[in-house]
Design a protein around this motif. Sequence first.
Motif, PDB file in Angstrom:
ATOM      1  N   SER A  56       0.854  -1.185   0.000  1.00  0.00           N
ATOM      2  CA  SER A  56       0.000   0.000   0.000  1.00  0.00           C
ATOM      3  C   SER A  56       0.890   1.233   0.000  1.00  0.00           C
ATOM      4  O   SER A  56       1.873   1.301   0.739  1.00  0.00           O
ATOM      5  CB  SER A  56      -0.906   0.029   1.232  1.00  0.00           C
ATOM      6  N   THR A  73      -8.821  -8.137  -4.091  1.00  0.00           N
ATOM      7  CA  THR A  73      -9.321  -7.023  -4.906  1.00  0.00           C
ATOM      8  C   THR A  73     -10.823  -6.820  -4.721  1.00  0.00           C
ATOM      9  O   THR A  73     -11.378  -5.823  -5.204  1.00  0.00           O
ATOM     10  CB  THR A  73      -9.039  -7.265  -6.399  1.00  0.00           C
ATOM     11  N   LYS A 119     -12.427  -3.331  -2.845  1.00  0.00           N
ATOM     12  CA  LYS A 119     -12.475  -2.102  -3.633  1.00  0.00           C
ATOM     13  C   LYS A 119     -13.500  -2.179  -4.763  1.00  0.00           C
ATOM     14  O   LYS A 119     -14.055  -1.161  -5.183  1.00  0.00           O
ATOM     15  CB  LYS A 119     -11.085  -1.792  -4.210  1.00  0.00           C
ATOM     16  N   ALA A 166      -5.999   0.841  -3.839  1.00  0.00           N
ATOM     17  CA  ALA A 166      -6.249  -0.576  -4.094  1.00  0.00           C
ATOM     18  C   ALA A 166      -4.965  -1.370  -3.903  1.00  0.00           C
ATOM     19  O   ALA A 166      -3.880  -0.905  -4.259  1.00  0.00           O
ATOM     20  CB  ALA A 166      -6.783  -0.762  -5.509  1.00  0.00           C
ATOM     21  N   GLN A 216      -3.240  -5.618  -3.868  1.00  0.00           N
ATOM     22  CA  GLN A 216      -3.466  -6.997  -4.286  1.00  0.00           C
ATOM     23  C   GLN A 216      -2.247  -7.836  -3.925  1.00  0.00           C
ATOM     24  O   GLN A 216      -1.106  -7.405  -4.115  1.00  0.00           O
ATOM     25  CB  GLN A 216      -3.721  -7.073  -5.794  1.00  0.00           C
TER      26      GLN A 216
END
Length: 339
Positions: free
Chosen positions: A118, A249, A252, A283, A285
Amino acid sequence: MQHRRPRRRLFSLAAVAALLAVGAAACGGGGSSPDSSSGDRTTLRIGDQGKILELQLTLSGQGKGTPYGLGFNTFADGPHMNAAFSANRLDVGYMGDTPVLFANASAAGITAVAVAKSTKNSQTIYAGKDSGIQTLADLKGKKVAVTVGTSLHGYLLQQLDSAGLTEKDVTLVNVPATSLVSTFTSGQVDAVVWVSQYGAALTGTGAQEIKTAPLPQYSVVLAAKSALKDPTKRAAIEDFLVRLSRASTWPKAHPDAWVQTYYVQLLKQDPTTSRAFFDSLPATQYAPVTDDFTQFQQKQADLLIGAGQLPKTLKVSDEIDAAFNAELTGKFAAAGLTT
């Protein structure tokens, strides 16, 4: 004014629930038994925090139809999960980046197998209204509450470093995460490292968030080295990580459902403020381990070694299984997941 006090209390309790939840639950193709197998069926023993992994896999549907069981165990924090890895009670588990270094140092028998980066760090530093602290440099000589061995600790050292300070320049007050807010609000310390989402528990007392340097943040999935040596579990872990990457995912892509289920129902948070916070997050992942993660870990390790928190012999490279990482990268490519 009195009607606002329960809300401030709620924020602190919700933070504890998110970071320090305890219990066990199951989803997907298996049960919550701590055993690694049930009859002829392999069960992955999964360490979770705040039920994040469990909810993502459940709500996205990625936990369904697994040829192995999923046994979720929710831990208070990374250090507690490290103890479970050391006791051979887990096959995989997720935690912040800093506890991974301590797991490595304690020979917990783990390797990092997936990371989610992030660009926005969820931690920050709050100072008391009468502390005289306005900048990171002002922390010198002050008492700062933190939980040693957690991501809060690593965050503090990196912030101090950005201001030319070290851990030795402050008085570190090590308390359990459940006691951080009370330690700060009781005036025992000048500042505290806390989770920005729950800042209302502190700003309501007149505390101020000080300006900090931008830092990335990594969520890390670990696997027990012993589990990776078992061909059946190795294959199950690879499949699990592919499913988790897809599931990560989902929030989001479905913000209304995620905020309602996670923030409102589980954490008992206000829906409006929770949605605003969630929308501010980038977002992320899960993907196989990257070079930037290794470099990030090395910087943290150097700071923790300098503070005497980790042994000088620590090797960050011991966190990575290059052969498995290459194998997993191939599995992600075959599944159509970019890394």
